[in-house]
Enzyme design. Structure first.
Site, PDB file in Angstrom:
ATOM      1  N   GLU A  34      46.100  44.407  34.445  1.00  0.00           N
ATOM      2  CA  GLU A  34      44.623  44.595  34.591  1.00  0.00           C
ATOM      3  C   GLU A  34      43.985  45.113  33.188  1.00  0.00           C
ATOM      4  OE1 GLU A  34      43.201  43.272  37.182  1.00  0.00           O
ATOM      5  OE2 GLU A  34      44.501  44.678  38.315  1.00  0.00           O
ATOM      6  N   HIS A  35      42.966  44.270  32.727  1.00  0.00           N
ATOM      7  CA  HIS A  35      42.271  44.706  31.510  1.00  0.00           C
ATOM      8  C   HIS A  35      43.086  44.209  30.342  1.00  0.00           C
ATOM      9  CE1 HIS A  35      38.475  46.705  32.873  1.00  0.00           C
ATOM     10  NE2 HIS A  35      39.204  46.790  33.976  1.00  0.00           N
ATOM     11  N   THR A  36      44.265  43.353  30.789  1.00  0.00           N
ATOM     12  CA  THR A  36      45.085  43.061  29.697  1.00  0.00           C
ATOM     13  C   THR A  36      44.454  41.756  29.113  1.00  0.00           C
ATOM     14  OG1 THR A  36      46.332  42.382  31.504  1.00  0.00           O
ATOM     15  CG2 THR A  36      47.165  44.185  30.159  1.00  0.00           C
ATOM     16  N   SER A  68      22.405  28.338  49.006  1.00  0.00           N
ATOM     17  CA  SER A  68      23.514  28.854  49.675  1.00  0.00           C
ATOM     18  C   SER A  68      23.320  29.639  50.797  1.00  0.00           C
ATOM     19  CB  SER A  68      24.486  29.907  48.581  1.00  0.00           C
ATOM     20  OG  SER A  68      23.869  31.158  48.795  1.00  0.00           O
ATOM     21  N   GLY A 119      31.888  41.377  46.365  1.00  0.00           N
ATOM     22  CA  GLY A 119      31.974  42.603  46.064  1.00  0.00           C
ATOM     23  C   GLY A 119      33.107  43.544  46.368  1.00  0.00           C
ATOM     24  N   ALA A 120      34.362  42.538  46.600  1.00  0.00           N
ATOM     25  CA  ALA A 120      35.619  43.195  47.046  1.00  0.00           C
ATOM     26  C   ALA A 120      36.293  43.339  45.791  1.00  0.00           C
ATOM     27  CB  ALA A 120      36.055  42.594  48.286  1.00  0.00           C
ATOM     28  N   ASP A 169      40.027  35.794  35.991  1.00  0.00           N
ATOM     29  CA  ASP A 169      39.823  35.282  37.202  1.00  0.00           C
ATOM     30  C   ASP A 169      39.506  33.824  37.101  1.00  0.00           C
ATOM     31  OD1 ASP A 169      39.447  38.060  37.364  1.00  0.00           O
ATOM     32  OD2 ASP A 169      37.128  38.172  37.238  1.00  0.00           O
ATOM     33  N   TYR A 221      33.119  48.808  32.263  1.00  0.00           N
ATOM     34  CA  TYR A 221      33.657  47.812  31.641  1.00  0.00           C
ATOM     35  C   TYR A 221      33.645  47.678  30.401  1.00  0.00           C
ATOM     36  CZ  TYR A 221      36.284  43.188  32.163  1.00  0.00           C
ATOM     37  OH  TYR A 221      36.965  42.209  31.852  1.00  0.00           O
TER      38      TYR A 221
HETATM   39  C1  GLA Z   1      37.490  41.492  36.090  1.00  0.00           C
HETATM   40  C2  GLA Z   1      37.164  40.451  34.872  1.00  0.00           C
HETATM   41  C3  GLA Z   1      38.666  40.178  34.377  1.00  0.00           C
HETATM   42  C4  GLA Z   1      39.563  41.178  34.065  1.00  0.00           C
HETATM   43  C5  GLA Z   1      39.770  42.149  35.254  1.00  0.00           C
HETATM   44  C6  GLA Z   1      40.766  43.328  34.968  1.00  0.00           C
HETATM   45  O1  GLA Z   1      37.884  40.868  37.194  1.00  0.00           O
HETATM   46  O2  GLA Z   1      36.590  39.709  35.414  1.00  0.00           O
HETATM   47  O3  GLA Z   1      38.502  39.264  33.265  1.00  0.00           O
HETATM   48  O4  GLA Z   1      39.294  41.747  32.931  1.00  0.00           O
HETATM   49  O5  GLA Z   1      38.469  42.663  35.556  1.00  0.00           O
HETATM   50  O6  GLA Z   1      41.742  43.027  34.872  1.00  0.00           O
END
Ligand code: GLA
Length: 379
Positions: A34-36, A68, A119-120, A169, A221
């Site tokens: 995460e956040h890597t 949509s 939003g989940a 993502d 973020y």
């Molecule tokens: C969100 C961002 C991703 C990633 C994650 C954390 O989902 O869109 O790019 O940074 O947070 O891992």
């Protein structure tokens, strides 16, 4: 009616003609890492069995129109005009069209329908971006690879939506495979499919959606990203990816406490992703479970992106007997995942609902997700 059939019917009702085709892309859950991604490290996400479908038809003029099931509006921009304001959800697909518009000779009509929870923390926005990116790549003949299309989706999110997110993502939604998670090296842009062995071990990955809303265009973020950039600059490296566990003492002596803890999360998390891949390859579930929990603690204590609801979800999952559990996604809300025996899913749901109620939190939503195929043309 399937979602694919529904999206065609809605398209016809809205625009009064037939679509040229239907494309779809999944949401994603992140097993670990995460956040890597924006630190050019490693992530291990997988596509989930919840998808966004888009029916698209070329137009004779240069209008790009999207609608949509989210609301009853049609949003549009002209290929020769400016990007309008107040586009709401339509900023995601029109943002992608905006980034890709250079070689477009004509506009399009598009209708979206989706069962990816919004939003989940399961990347409903990436599913929109990737489904339309794949569709436009075909109708506009732009010949991008899926990895390039993922980066286009990220660009739309960064430059048009204004969320300083990384590439995980969209890469997951584009390149996911039905039989495993995708190990992505965010520096080399190399991917490898890693078998999760869920079925043979009678395991599922459960999602516990806390219903706590989050937005990555907000300050939390961005401030984490800023801390990582400051850490890399102070330590004289291009990105935190260049550092390993042996750099931690130097990082501690050169950085202020807050920046050090942010940097420590990234360095240790990158190692945990690689260790998780080894654990999966060795079939060592105990070790994988420990890594998931360590990842959660690191996000709770060092990166400080968890919320009490996510911590409670993880604690409850472990009490019920999960092998491992952690928050997934960008944090500040959204969902946790738990690796758990399929037979314990019902118990997990009851225990989480009870624990959340006892703390006067909103009722969480608990469901299993299955690794699923990335963006594709459906018809
Ligand atoms: C969100 C961002 C991703 C990633 C994650 C954390 O989902 O869109 O790019 O940074 O947070 O891992």
């Amino acid at each position: 009616m399937s979602l694919k059939e529904q999206v065609v019917a809605s398209f016809e009702n809205t625009f009064g003609h037939q679509p040229d085709g239907v494309w779809s892309a999944p949401g994603r859950a992140n097993l670990i890492g995460e956040h890597t991604d924006y630190n050019l490290g490693f992530v291990l996400p997988f596509g989930i069995n919840f998808r966004t479908y888009v029916a698209v038809a070329k137009r004779a003029d240069r209008k790009c129109r999207v609608a949509s099931t989210i609301d009853s509006k049609i949003y549009e921009f002209d290929l020769d005009g400016e990007m309008p304001k107040n586009l709401d959800w339509a900023l995601y697909p029109l943002g992608v069209a905006w980034v890709m518009r250079e070689n477009a000779d004509f506009g399009f009509d598009a209708f979206f329908d989706s069962n990816v929870p919004i939003g989940a923390g399961l990347s409903s926005s990436a599913a929109i971006e990737c489904s339309i990116a794949l569709a436009l790549n075909e109708i506009w003949n732009t010949n991008h690879t899926k990895q390039e299309l993922a980066l286009i989706g990220q660009k739309a999110e960064n430059q048009v939506v204004g969320a300083p997110t990384g590439m995980m993502d969209q890469t997951a939604s584009m390149l996911a495979q039905s039989d495993g998670a995708v190990l992505l090296d965010c520096k080399k842009l190399e991917t490898k499919v890693i078998d999760l062995g869920l079925t043979k071990n009678n395991l599922v990955i459960a999602v516990i959606d806390t219903k706590v809303a989050h937005r990555h265009s907000d300050g939390g973020y961005r401030s984490r990203r800023d801390s990582c950039e400051l850490g890399a600059k102070t330590l004289g490296v291009e990105s935190l990816r260049e550092l390993s566990l042996s750099d931690l003492p130097r990082a501690q002596s050169q950085l202020d406490d807050l920046t050090y803890r942010r940097v420590k999360h990234i360095i240790t998390e990158n190692q945990r992703v690689l260790d998780s891949v080894s654990a999966l390859r060795d079939g060592n579930l105990e070790s994988l479970g420990r890594l998931l929990l360590e990842s959660h603690s690191s996000m709770r204590d060092d990166f400080e992106i968890s919320v009490p609801e996510l911590d409670l979800a993880v604690e409850t999952a472990m009490e019920v007997g999960a092998i491992g559990s952690r928050m997934t996604g960008g944090g500040f809300g959204g969902a946790a995942i738990a690796l758990i025996a399929e037979s314990k899913l019902g118990e997990l749901e009851i225990a989480c609902k009870k624990a959340f109620e006892a703390n006067s939190y909103a009722e969480p939503n608990i469901f299993a997700v299955v690794p699923s195929e990335g963006a594709r043309k459906d018809s």
